[in-house]
Structures are given as structure tokens and as C-alpha cells.
Design an enzyme around this catalytic site. Sequence first.
Site, PDB file in Angstrom:
ATOM      1  N   HIS A  17      -2.549  56.118  70.135  1.00 61.59           N
ATOM      2  CA  HIS A  17      -3.331  56.134  71.381  1.00 61.59           C
ATOM      3  C   HIS A  17      -2.503  55.545  72.529  1.00 61.59           C
ATOM      4  O   HIS A  17      -2.484  56.089  73.638  1.00 61.59           O
ATOM      5  CB  HIS A  17      -4.591  55.281  71.239  1.00 61.59           C
ATOM      6  CG  HIS A  17      -5.621  55.826  70.304  1.00 61.59           C
ATOM      7  ND1 HIS A  17      -6.212  55.077  69.317  1.00 61.59           N
ATOM      8  CD2 HIS A  17      -6.201  57.059  70.218  1.00 61.59           C
ATOM      9  CE1 HIS A  17      -7.096  55.811  68.660  1.00 61.59           C
ATOM     10  NE2 HIS A  17      -7.111  57.018  69.180  1.00 61.59           N
ATOM     11  N   LYS A  41     -22.310  56.618  62.942  1.00 63.99           N
ATOM     12  CA  LYS A  41     -23.652  56.287  62.441  1.00 63.99           C
ATOM     13  C   LYS A  41     -23.675  54.912  61.756  1.00 63.99           C
ATOM     14  O   LYS A  41     -24.575  54.128  61.944  1.00 63.99           O
ATOM     15  CB  LYS A  41     -24.102  57.344  61.419  1.00 63.99           C
ATOM     16  CG  LYS A  41     -24.592  58.632  62.020  1.00 63.99           C
ATOM     17  CD  LYS A  41     -25.465  59.405  61.051  1.00 63.99           C
ATOM     18  CE  LYS A  41     -24.749  59.815  59.785  1.00 63.99           C
ATOM     19  NZ  LYS A  41     -23.825  60.923  59.923  1.00 63.99           N
ATOM     20  N   ARG A  96      -2.362  65.476  67.260  1.00 65.26           N
ATOM     21  CA  ARG A  96      -1.389  65.044  66.251  1.00 65.26           C
ATOM     22  C   ARG A  96      -0.820  66.221  65.477  1.00 65.26           C
ATOM     23  O   ARG A  96       0.329  66.227  65.080  1.00 65.26           O
ATOM     24  CB  ARG A  96      -2.035  64.076  65.254  1.00 65.26           C
ATOM     25  CG  ARG A  96      -2.327  62.721  65.827  1.00 65.26           C
ATOM     26  CD  ARG A  96      -3.271  61.984  64.959  1.00 65.26           C
ATOM     27  NE  ARG A  96      -4.499  62.749  64.791  1.00 65.26           N
ATOM     28  CZ  ARG A  96      -5.607  62.296  64.238  1.00 65.26           C
ATOM     29  NH1 ARG A  96      -5.625  61.092  63.741  1.00 65.26           N
ATOM     30  NH2 ARG A  96      -6.678  63.047  64.144  1.00 65.26           N
ATOM     31  N   SER A 134      -7.415  56.437  63.492  1.00 62.86           N
ATOM     32  CA  SER A 134      -8.278  55.244  63.493  1.00 62.86           C
ATOM     33  C   SER A 134      -9.038  55.158  62.182  1.00 62.86           C
ATOM     34  O   SER A 134      -9.273  54.068  61.661  1.00 62.86           O
ATOM     35  CB  SER A 134      -9.274  55.304  64.656  1.00 62.86           C
ATOM     36  OG  SER A 134      -8.589  55.211  65.869  1.00 62.86           O
TER      37      SER A 134
END
Length: 169
Positions: A17, A41, A96, A134
Site C-alpha cells: 500500500h 463482517k 498485484r 492484508s
Amino acid sequence: MKIAVYPGSFDPLTLGHLDVVRRAAAVFDRLVLGVLVNPHKDGPLLPTDERLAAIREAVDAELPELAGRIEVAAFEGLTVDFCRAHGATALVRGLRAVSDFEAELQMAHMNRALAPEVDTVFFPTAVEYAYLSSTLVKEIARFGGDVGPFVPPAVAVRLGRRGPEEPRL
Ligand code: PNS
């Protein structure tokens, strides 16, 4: 002035990032990192305030030459509304691999349908970070692994403080 928004979960911010931030800042005058408040969630690894603080610390420490041109802000709702609120005409996303492209292209088309004045600009991530995500970093952190090689120090410190999760049996 050309303003771009770089939206994402940044849960957590990775070196990939940060590389996109550096390169996008070379193209745009101002870059606003939009941090999605509730990305998953089952809850983010770091709460929003910690994600924001970690990103600001990482940008200040790793990209001091960009001081004053990078803003970090949380958002809820549609990315295009966040772009409009910040006067951005571009939306930055990192790519990516080809596998990212399909979903990213669909999102770019949808965002363009919602806001034709905002164009998506893709930056291919640096090849040394092409395997980083991530999601993987989060999994490593959750099991107490060393995330140091994959995230800026400011993020590693916060993840370290958090410690591994208690196993749920
Ligand atoms: O880092 P991520 O999780 O890949 O980022 C995804 C993000 C935040 C860019 C995307 O989920 C998003 O834009 N969410 C906000 C809601 C929205 O605008 N949805 C419509 C997208 S077409």
C-alpha cells in the site's frame, strides 16, 4: 489541483500500500487515503482509530517528503461519495496480479457509472510486494507470527501490542 482518493480497508496497511501511496503522490497533487470504517463482517483486526493512527505514523515516518500532500480519513458508505466530498477526480487502486484485475475492473466500471467525473487509475504494485495482502498479514498477526517484513514499523508496533488472539476452542 489534481486530487485523488486511495480507498481501502488498510487492515492493516502493508508495504505494498505504501508503495502505491508514494507512486500515486508522484502523479497527483494531493492524495486522500480513505479508510473504510467496517471492512469485514467479523470486525477489523485494528479498530478504525488505530488504523488511522498507524497509517498517519507510517506515512510521516516512511514518506516525509510527502508531508502536507497526504490526508488520511475514515469513511462509511460509497467511495464515490467520499471522492466527491474531497473534490477528487481520480480514484487510485493497486493491482498485484491479473487475478486482482477482474474484480477491480468491475468496481471501476461501477464507480464510473455512479460518478462519471471520477476516473479509476491503477498502479501495478512493485514486484517485490506482489505476494503481499492484508488478509495474509492479518492471519500471521492473529497467530503471533512476525509481520515485520511486510508492514511499516508503525503498523508492526501496533499489531505487536495487540498480541496474538486467544484460540477459540
Ligand atoms: O482494501 P479493499 O478491502 O480491497 O478495499 C475495498 C474498497 C473499500 C475500495 C471497496 O470495498 C469500496 O469501495 N467500499 C465502499 C462501498 C462502495 O463504494 N461500494 C461500491 C464499489 S463499486
